[in-house]
Structures are given as structure tokens and as C-alpha cells.
Write an enzyme that holds these catalytic residues in place. Structure first.
Site: not given
Ligand SMILES: [Zn+2]
Length: 877
Positions: A269, A271, A305
Site C-alpha cells: 500500500a 501513503e 499508511e
Molecule cells: Zn510505510
């Protein structure tokens, strides 16, 4: 021969950027064939740079086609700029100007999945670390922070959802019928945090009220068929937002926070400010399709995140050598969060177990590097366990040395002092030191020294004087480029226990307690405890207070005592692991020598006592009874004999299973969970012990166990239990394994994330001609070379298939090398990660070593990406 080899860049060569970009205005005209990107960069010379006549050098990618470049409305003729090595160079510039660039890109042909690309029917981006240069020419480095305004123009029929960072500030229909949406992010950020998404997506809405009573809109976007699987992630997000306020005093800053799930994603993922983009495997969850492990992973990654909004986005990294500044700290934060949400000890055991298996192996291999690397060829190769997991251990040690209260003062100072800045690991430590008054000068060596420190402990008890002495010696082994090491500042939590298992009070440094914090700073150091009433058994490195290998000559009786009575839950697990490792190492030696295997310890009795003790957390019992993995035993071995390790584990498991058949059958019944599925600690714990018991029970050969596996597979109302039954059947050679695997695929063929689990299990199955079966799987409808999750499942599963991957004819190595070469042309990041099992060749038994090396040399002879070149060349060095 290659024309030129990629070269390394060095931390010591860092210079501030000669130019800054105050404002970045982007326009994307999205189109399936060619996307037009226009950038307006409001630039000026950096007053802090000494290079005040330096040319302007912007980074680009080879697939970015420059249409036009203008400086303050003056369109530069081709003689006034150069395009060299994917850089746009302009020699004559004013001190302040607006640079306009028009570029063309083809997102649908972007197979690297860096920059702007297509994933199923949507457009999305991945810009960390250096993806933005695949969109347009830019100062693509984290210390250039700019305020972004992004205009997206697209056909709203096809792409009704158009998102970027910050807040939506305008939307209109254009003359040609297309829709234009403008997003503005008021917080300056580096290009790696830029994001754009466009697609036909469904949304789940919610709100969160911050501690200062601001209402934040929360949105999770997915393709229509997945929108029913985001409730858990939404709840996890709200828990994370609350936790960061309570524990770190950090409040969310924008009016809206968005998460988008995409199927094709290189990482877990990302951020991006206000617009997190997630690999769907790390976001979607439903009881029917998701296992307990994945539930916990979704919660942890959503938190991770989100926490980056402060540790990473508001305060970011000066350069990529400082990656652990944001990652080590944020992993520590998400680990603490998960510990608070569930069980502290279980979480710690799982994290440490992973660290000791995978990070220790990395730290002892050819890619060993400090948490703050001194050089790299391709930064994508440094998103490593060392930077993330060992980085988190460093922050945890600071927390241990300072205590919770002073640590919080330190983090407050860090965030206040550096808000809106791009800083270094040294800046982080300086804030911690200043706020606490604790001297961390020597401690900083943790950031620059690679390798896992080893601590040897000997003790001595003086009955007459009632004193107890612990002598600790530390040594860090040589690693590539670092032949000698200095002593580190290592916090060692220690408790003393008497022979009946009670905590034993002692005085140390004038402090009377049954637990003490030793600070090891010398190569050798003696710690003396007084008023020690009886000869103790030391409980060393409680909670794994430092990422080191600690050795002390425990007897089996000591380990059994610690296993049953240590006040520190982590060390109870550790004692159980040590007992099992000792037994397994003896069995491995027997197997290598070709002797008949036989048990030498009383491990089975220890395990029996655990199973009969109703006062223990079932999750801990399951963790202790779970034998050390093949990978962990390989990490511990001087020379790895994969088949001997496999044989030893199988033998020990069978012995335990047969001796404790009744106990496992009972545990299987006793820990059944009733009621609807819940991803909560208590139920997860029961399921983990129940399924572990089923695995042993089947191994014992009991006919009733065989039926129970099939029954559980068929009647389970959740993926944890169904997949556990299937895995047990496949790995324990159940005679119905083929039928169950087929039935599972038939049932779940329309759920890609479940199909990925099926791919992984199928690839890890021990069987004759496993490589042929892999080749068949690669042609299966369920597989797609373009999708990183499927590649990881299938080829990652194959890496766990010991007899196939390490087959003495070398066919397993050859197969993997073939795949690396194919993938390197498409997606270098994924190809590079697949190299890891081959890089361990130097530790392998001689007959395997030569075959692995030959494959590495075959890869090396090809025309490689920087990513794969770096890993392979370092492995062969
Ligand atoms: Zn990270």
C-alpha cells in the site's frame, strides 16, 4: 557483454537541490491510447545551494515523450535544452521562473507499475520512490517539496471517479463533453506522495470526528464487486485515527481521507497524502474469503499508511538513504497499535519470529546493509526488511532506553521542530536525545552498522556473598564493505527466576526489583546483582529488547522451567523455540550423517504440559507448538542441507503427534469456536490452536482426524477454517488432497484473492515432477504474469517447496531463473524481489551451491534492469 554497468550513488555525495519548486500545477488529459501531461512548475534557485550557476536538471523516464518545454511562456527551441540519459537539462535559467512541460505517456503499456498505469479498468499511480519521473520531467527527490494542484480531464462516463491529493476545489463539464476535476493539496509534499486515480468505482462513506471536533470525511473506493468487503478496513481506519491522537497526540489535517483498492500493485500500500492506494490484498476482507492472518494484516497496513500522514508525509525524508526515518518509525507505530488492539505478547512473538527468520538472513547475506544504507544502485531494492523491521527495532530500543513518557516528549519535539521539512535519521535521534536528556551518541551506530550483533552471556553465583554476575560480550560479524565493527549500545532486559519458577528479587545499581534494564555499551561488560537469595536462572533479553542473537548455555531443565514459568510471555515462547531448535539440530545432524533419527530431549513432555494447562492463552500455546520453520532453521545453519532440515522437522512432528495423539484430539474439540465469525483476539487464538491441533492429530495417523479434516473443509463458515483444513490435507499427504484442491478452486474461482491462496498452496505442494506442475500452473486461467500478487503467490509458493526448489538436478533453480529473466523485461521491481532465494547460495550444501551459482551467472549474462543487476552482481561478488 553489456555496454555499461549501472553505477552506485552515495549518501556522502548528498547536496541540497540547486532549485526548488514552490508550486506544481499538473493537468492530465486521460486517454486509453495516449495521456497528455502538462506541468507548470513555479521554480526558483535554492538560496541554500552553493551551486548558483548550476544548470536545471530534471528527471524523466525513457517512456516519457517530451512535446514542448517553455520557460515563462518562451518555448525553448531544441538547441536550448538537452535530453541525455532520461534527464532534461536546461543550462540558461533565470533565478525565478515558471517551467512548462508537455509530455505524452502510455499508461496502458506501463508494465513496470511505476508512475501512471492501468489496473483493470482504472487509472492509478505509484510514485514512491522514483515513479513520478515516469509521468513527467521533475526534480524527483524527496527534499523538493511543493504545493500541488492537479486537474484531471476525462470521459466521466468511463471514469466517473477522478481523485488526487488534497481537497476537490472545482468540477466542470467541458465543451467536448469531457469532465474536468481540480484537486488542491495545501500541504507541501515531495513528488513521491503524488497520487491520481480515475475509474468507475463504488464508494463506502463514513466520518471521523477529530479530538479538536473537526469532522473528516472518510471514503474507501473499490470496483463494484468488492465494495462489500471494506467495512473492516473502515473500522480499522477509525481505530487508527483515534489511537494516533491518544498515543502520539497526532490529529488528521485535511477535510477528507480516501483509500482506493487496486488489483495490480507492486507493493502492499502507499501513503499518498490524503489518497492512500492499496493493493486490494491488503484492504479487502470478508469472513468467507479472508483468513485471520489477513484480517490482522489489513488492520496493520491501514494503520501503517494512516500513521505515515505524520511520520512520512508532514515530516518526510531528506533523501532515500533516510528511508528508515519514515518506515522504521511507522512500523514501530503500527506494531504498537496492533499490540494495543489485540495481544501484546502474541504480536511481539509474531514480529520477532519474522525478524529472526527473514531479516537476520538478509543481514547475513550478500545484500546486507545498514538501516541507513551508505550507497545503492536502485533504491527500489532497499525497501527491505532491514530498513523496515530492523529500523522498527531501533525505534523500539530508543523507546526502551527512554521509557514511554520521555519517548513521547521526543516524538512531540520531532514533529513540532520538523513539520513541513525533509529530514534525516540523525534529526530524529537528536530530538529524542534533546527531549529526554538520554545520551544516544553511541546508539546511533545502529543506523550505520550492518549485520546482526551476537551477545554471549556467562554467569556466576556467589552463594556466600549472595551476588550474581552476568558477563556480556558483544560482537557484530563482518558484512560486505564493513570488515570491522564497533560496540553498540544495546538495551538488555533481564529478569531472574528461582528454581521453582518464582520471580527472584535482586538489587542492581541500587534498584531492588525482579526485572532490570542492562545497558551494554562495551565489547565486554560485567553486571553485578546483589541480595540474590538463591542461584537464579536468568531470563535474558525479555520482550526481545534488542535485535541480536543472544547465546547462554541453558540446560534443557532451565529451558523447561522458563517455558512453564517465566513471567515474561515472550521468553516463554523463546524457551520453547530453543528447546525445539536444540532437538531439531540434533536430528538434522543425524539426517546428514545418514543415521536413524531419534529424539534426545524431553521436549514432548514440555509440550504435553502446555496442552494440559488451561490457564494459558491458546494463541501462545499454538505459537510454541508450531515448530521452528524450515526458513528459520536454514538461517541458523552454517551450511544449509534443505532435505535434512525437512526430514528432521517431519520426524519431530510425527513423534510429537503420535505421543500426544489424545491431547491433540481433545484440543481440537475443546477450542472449537461457536457463533458467527469475528476477527477478534479470543476467537483468533482458539482457531489457531484448534487448527494446529488438527494438523498434529492428522499427522498421528488417526482415521478420525482424516474425516475431521474433510468435515471442517466442507462445513466451515469462514476462510480461516476452510483454508486451514485444505493446507493440512495438502501438506500432510491426505488421500483426498487432490479432490479438496479441485473443490476449493471450483468454489472460489471468481474471487481472485482466494484463487491466489490456491495458487500458493498448489505451488508449495510436495510432489513428483513439481517443476512440470509449475509450468502447467503458469498456463492456468488463474495465473497472470502481469499481476504481482499472482506472481508472488505462485513463485513465492514454489520457493517454499523445498524438495522441488532445491532438487539436486538444479531444475528448481533453473525454473526460477527463467522466470526472473522473463519478468525483468516487464516489471524489474518484482523480478528483483524474486531473486532472494538464489542469493543465499553461499550457505548451501556444496552440490546445490554450484548449481545456484550457475543460474546466477546465467542471469548476470543477460541485459538486466538496474534492479536485478544490483542484486545479482552483489550476490556473486
Ligand atoms: Zn510505510
Amino acid at each position: 557483454m553489456k555496454e555499461s554497468q549501472p553505477s552506485a550513488i552515495y549518501l556522502k555525495d548528498y547536496k541540497v537541490p540547486p532549485f526548488l519548486i514552490d508550486k506544481t500545477e499538473l493537468t492530465f488529459e486521460l486517454d486509453e491510447a495516449t495521456t497528455v501531461v502538462t506541468s507548470k512548475l513555479h521554480m526558483r534557485r535554492n538560496p541554500d545551494s552553493k551551486e548558483n550557476t548550476a544548470p536545471l536538471v530534471l528527471d524523466g523516464g525513457e517512456e516519457v515523450k517530451l512535446v514542448a518545454v517553455a520557460m515563462d511562456d518562451y518555448v525553448l527551441p531544441s538547441g536550448e535544452y538537452q535530453l541525455v540519459d532520461n534527464q532534461l537539462i536546461i543550462t540558461a535559467t533565470a533565478d525565478r521562473f515558471v517551467l512548462t512541460c508537455e509530455t505524452l505517456i502510455e499508461p496502458q503499456n506501463n508494465t513496470r507499475l511505476e508512475g501512471l498505469y492501468r489496473s483493470s479498468s482504472m487509472f492509478c499511480t505509484q510514485c514512491e520512490a522514483e515513479g513520478f519521473r515516469h509521468i513527467t520531467y521533475y526534480l524527483d527527490r524527496p527534499d523538493v517539496m511543493s504545493v500541488f494542484t492537479t486537474r484531471i480531464i476525462a470521459d466521466a462516463e468511463k471514469y466517473p471517479v477522478m481523485l488526487s491529493n488534497g481537497n476537490e476545489i472545482a468540477r466542470e463539464t467541458l465543451d467536448d463533453g469531457k469532465t474536468s476535476v481540480v484537486w488542491h493539496d495545501p500541504f507541501p509534499k515531495p513528488a513521491y506522495l503524488f497520487a491520481l486515480v480515475a475509474g468507475n468505482l463504488e464508494v463506502k462513506n463514513d466520518t471521523f470526528v477529530t479530538q479538536s471536533q473537526r469532522e473528516v470525511k472518510l471514503q474507501i473506493f473499490t470496483e463494484a464487486h468488492n465494495i462489500d468487503k471494506v467495512d473492516y478496513a473502515m473500522e480499522a481506519l477509525k481505530r487508527s485515527m483515534r489511537w494516533d491522537e491518544e498515543v502520539y497526540g497526532r490529529e488528521y489535517d485535511l477535510d477528507i481521507f480516501m483509500i482506493v483498492a487496486v488489483d495490480d500493485f507492486n507493493m502492499g500500500a502507499m501513503e499518498n497524502k490524503g489518497l492512500n492506494i492499496f493493493n486490494s490484498s491488503c484492504l479487502l476482507a470478508s469472513p468467507e474469503t479472508t483468513t485471520d492472518d489477513t484480517y490482522l494484516r489489513v488492520e496493520a497496513i491501514v494503520a501503517h499508511e494512516y500513521f505515515h500522514n505524520w511520520s512520512g508525509n508532514r515530516v518526510t525524508c531528506r533523501d532515500w538513504f533516510q528511508l528508515s526515518l519514515k518506515e522504521g518509525f511507522t512500523v514501530f507505530r503500527d506494531q504498537s497499535f496492533s499490540a494495543d488492539m489485540h495481544s501484546d505478547t502474541v504480536k511481539r512473538v509474531e514480529d520477532v519470529s519474522f525478524l529472526k527468520t527473514a531479516q537476520f538472513a538478509e543481514d547475513a547475506g550478500p545484500m546486507a546493509h545498514p538501516v541507513r544504507p551508505a550507497s545503492f544502485i536502485e533504491i527500489s531494492n532497499f525497501y527491505t526488511l532491514t530498513v523496515y523491521e530492523k529500523g522498527a527495532e531501533i525505534v523500539r530500543m530508543i523507546h526502551t532506553l527512554l521509557g514511554a513518557e520521555k519517548f513521547r516528549k521526543g516524538s512531540d519535539l520531532y514533529f513540532e521542530r520538523h513539520d513541513g521539512q525533509a529530514v534525516t535519521c540523525d534529526d530524529f535521534v537528536a530530538a529524542m536525545q534533546e527531549a529526554s536528556g538520554v545520551d544516544l551518541t553511541q546508539f546511533k551506530r545502529w543506523y550505520s552498522q550492518a549485520g546482526t550483533p551476537q551477545i554471549r552471556v556467562v554467569d556466576e553465583y556467589d552463594e556466600q556473598g549472595q551476588t550474581y554476575r552476568l558477563t556480556l560480550q558483544q560482537e557484530t560479524p563482518a558484512t560486505p564493505g564493513q570488515p570491522t565493527k564497533l560496540p553498540l549500545h544495546i538495551p538488555v532486559r533481564v529478569g531472574l527466576i528461582d528454581q521453582s519458577g518464582n520471580a527472584l528479587s535482586a538489587s542492581f545499581n541500587g534498584d531492588s526489583s525482579d526485572e532490570h534494564l542492562l545497558e551494554l555499551t562495551e565489547a565486554e561488560q560485567v553486571f553485578e546483582f546483589t541480595q540474590v537469595a538463591t542461584k537464579p536462572v536468568p531470563s535474558l533479553l525479555r520482550g526481545f529488547s534488542a535485535p541480536v542473537k543472544l547465546s547462554y548455555d541453558y540446560s534443557s531443565a532451565d529451558l523447561l522451567l522458563l517455558l512453564s514459568a517465566d513471567q515474561d510471555g515472550f521468553n516463554r515462547w523463546n524457551a520453547g523455540q530453543q528447546l525445539a531448535v536444540n532437538e531439531l539440530n540434533t536430528l538434522i545432524e543425524q539426517a546428514i550423517a545418514g543415521e536413524a533419527l531419534s529424539l534426545t530431549s524431553n521436549l514432548v513432555e514440555g509440550f504435553k504440559a502446555l496442552l494440559q494447562n488451561d490457564n494459558l492463552d491458546p494463541a501462545m500455546v499454538a505459537l510454541i507448538l508450531n515448530l521452528p520453520s524450515q526458513a528459520y532453521l536454514s538461517e541458523l545453519a552454517q551450511v544449509i542441507h534443505p532435505n535434512a532440515i525437512k526430514q528432521a522437522r517431519q520426524y519431530l512432528k510425527k513423534q510429537i503427534a503420535e505421543s500426544l495423539q489424545t491431547e491433540f484430539a481433545q484440543a481440537y474439540q475443546q477450542h472449537q469456536v461457536t457463533g458467527p465469525y469475528q476477527a477478534e483476539a479470543k476467537d483468533i487464538a482458539s482457531r489457531s490452536l484448534k487448527n494446529l491441533a488438527l494438523s498434529y492429530w492428522l499427522e498421528s495417523g488417526a482415521e478420525t482426524a482424516k474425516q475431521s479434516v474433510v468435515d471442517q473443509f466442507e462445513s466451515a463458515d469462514n476462510m480461516t477454517d476452510q483454508f486451514a483444513a485444505l493446507s493440512i490435507a495438502v501438506h500432510n499427504g491426505h488421500d483426498k488432497a487432490d479432490n479438496l484442491l479441485d473443490a476449493f478452486y471450483q468454489q472460489w474461482q471468481n474471487e481472485p484473492l482466494v484463487v491466489n491462496k490456491w495458487l500458493m498452496l498448489s505451488a508449495s505442494r510436495e510432489q513428483e515432477k513439481a517443476v512440470d506442475s509449475m509450468k502447467t500452473l503458469m498456463k492456468h486461467d488463474a495465473f497472470d504474469l502481469k499481476n504481482p500478487n499472482k506472481v508472488r503467490s505462485l513463485l513465492g509458493g514454489f520457493g517454499q517447496n523445498i524438495s522441488a526448489f532445491h532438487h539436486v538436478d538444479g531444475s528448481g533453480y533453473q525454473f526460477l531463473a527463467d522466470q526472473i529473466l522473463v519478468l525483468d523485461k516487464r516489471n524489474p521491481q518484482i523480478a528483483s524481489r524474486l531473486c532472494t532465494p538464489l542469493t543465499r547460495w553461499k550457505k548451501m550444501a556444496p552440490e546445490l551451491r554450484v548449481k545456484m551459482k550457475a543460474e546466477l551467472e546465467r542471469i548476470m549474462a543477460d541485459d538486466l534492469s538496474k534492479d536485478v543487476y544490483e542484486v545479482i552482481s552483489k550476490s556473486l561478488a
